[in-house]
Enzyme design. Structure first.
Site, short mmCIF file in Angstrom:
data_model
loop_
_atom_site.label_atom_id
_atom_site.label_comp_id
_atom_site.label_asym_id
_atom_site.label_seq_id
_atom_site.Cartn_x
_atom_site.Cartn_y
_atom_site.Cartn_z
N HIS A 7 1.06 -1.57 0.35
CA HIS A 7 -0.35 -0.29 -0.12
C HIS A 7 0.86 1.24 -0.06
O HIS A 7 1.32 1.04 1.01
CB HIS A 7 -0.75 0.03 1.00
N ARG A 8 0.73 1.99 -1.19
CA ARG A 8 1.31 3.32 -1.27
C ARG A 8 3.11 2.51 -1.21
O ARG A 8 4.14 3.17 -0.93
CB ARG A 8 1.09 4.35 -0.53
N GLU A 34 0.35 -0.30 -5.08
CA GLU A 34 -0.51 -0.17 -4.95
C GLU A 34 0.50 1.83 -5.48
O GLU A 34 1.27 1.63 -3.93
CB GLU A 34 -1.81 0.43 -3.90
N ASP A 36 -0.96 5.86 -5.52
CA ASP A 36 -1.94 7.13 -6.02
C ASP A 36 -2.06 7.92 -7.12
O ASP A 36 -0.56 8.21 -6.45
CB ASP A 36 -2.57 7.89 -4.62
N HIS A 49 -0.91 10.86 -2.62
CA HIS A 49 -2.74 10.67 -1.85
C HIS A 49 -3.39 12.32 -1.67
O HIS A 49 -4.45 11.72 -2.15
CB HIS A 49 -2.16 10.17 -1.11
N GLU A 101 -4.52 3.77 -8.49
CA GLU A 101 -5.46 4.55 -7.55
C GLU A 101 -5.69 5.62 -7.95
O GLU A 101 -4.56 6.83 -8.07
CB GLU A 101 -5.55 4.42 -6.62
N LYS A 103 -6.63 8.93 -8.03
CA LYS A 103 -7.59 10.57 -7.06
C LYS A 103 -7.94 11.38 -7.34
O LYS A 103 -9.43 12.09 -7.07
CB LYS A 103 -6.43 10.52 -5.65
N ASP A 221 0.24 -1.50 4.65
CA ASP A 221 1.30 -0.49 4.62
C ASP A 221 2.84 -1.34 4.85
O ASP A 221 4.06 -1.32 4.59
CB ASP A 221 1.53 0.34 5.90
O1 G3P Z 1 -6.69 1.28 -2.46
C1 G3P Z 1 -6.69 1.20 -1.70
C2 G3P Z 1 -6.65 2.26 -0.75
O2 G3P Z 1 -5.40 2.88 -1.39
C3 G3P Z 1 -7.51 3.20 -1.16
O3 G3P Z 1 -7.57 4.29 0.37
O4 G3P Z 1 -7.33 6.55 1.02
O5 G3P Z 1 -5.51 4.50 1.46
O6 G3P Z 1 -5.82 5.62 -1.13
P1 G3P Z 1 -6.82 4.85 0.95
MG MG Z 2 -4.86 4.57 -2.55
#
Ligand code: G3P
Ligand code: MG
Length: 226
Positions: A7-8, A34, A36, A49, A101, A103, A221
């Protein structure tokens, strides 16, 4: 096997959405990374993000109101710059698949152009990407541009009709938050032929609880905890 999704990047270990974080994710051998994306005022697709730079950099203000040059002057942590989508793809270099992702509103066409370039000129394949968003209108727009890229519908709630919204989008996967997920929804998604990837799970007991629902992937994370 549950997919391990960084994540990120691996943002529990390095500043989120920076090259350092993505490199760490690769070292941890995640299945999917992943990130953003948003578009800045001069039209570059940047990896960050929040709508504002305040939380993750030493600057203030909205990403969409800043030029690329202004954004690049900021420190995103440990002397890292806010990267472009292309810089991140270059680091990943097809070692793992990528979940982009979206945004920022209206980013679809720019992201599509970048993906298409990596496919036509750099040896990437459509299957290397998943495009996701909370904004399902943005996903519809992406689908209009191509039906070759997998779509992930992010949700943060239990909608009427469970996974119906993802099916309507012709999505590959449903991405529910850990706060709003139950066995009925996971089973409903599977019946509709959708994969289920849940976010964002960092505590071992949460990871176990969500795994027991039968999900196909977990965003963390700390992806080595999955
Ligand atoms: O894509 C899953 C998750 O990243 C969505 O929420 O706010 O962390 O981008 P957020
Ligand atoms: Mg995300």
């Amino acid at each position: 096997m549950v997919l391990r999704i960084g994540h990120r990047g691996a943002s529990g270990y390095e500043p989120e959405n920076t090259l350092l974080s993505f490199q760490r994710g690769l070292r941890l051998q995640v299945d999917l990374i992943e990130l953003d994306v948003q578009v800045c005022s001069t039209g570059q697709v940047v990896v960050i993000h929040d709508a504002k730079v305040d939380r993750t950099t030493n600057g203030t203000g909205y990403v969409e109101e800043k030029s690329f040059r202004e954004l690049r002057a900021l420190d995103a942590g440990k002397w890292q710059k806010i990267p472009t989508l292309q810089e991140v793809l270059d680091i990943i270099d097809r070692k793992v698949k990528v979940n982009i992702e979206i945004k920022g509103e209206g980013a679809s066409k720019l992201v599509f152009d970048i993906i298409e370039m990596y496919i036509s000129k750099r040896g990437w394949e459509w299957d290397d990407f998943i495009i996701s968003s909370f904004n399902h209108y943005e996903l519809l727009e992406f689908n209009r541009l191509t039906s070759k890229v997998k779509i992930g519908a992010i949700i943060a709630g239990i909608p009427i009709g469970y996974a119906e919204c993802a099916e309507k989008l012709n999505a590959y996967s449903l991405h529910p938050s850990k706060e709003f997920i139950n066995k009925i929804m996971v089973d409903d998604a599977h019946k509709r032929g959708l994969k289920v990837f849940s976010y964002t799970l960092n505590e071992p007991e949460d990871i176990e609880r969500i795994k027991s629902l039968g999900v196909d992937g977990i965003f963390s994370d700390f992806p080595d905890r999955i």
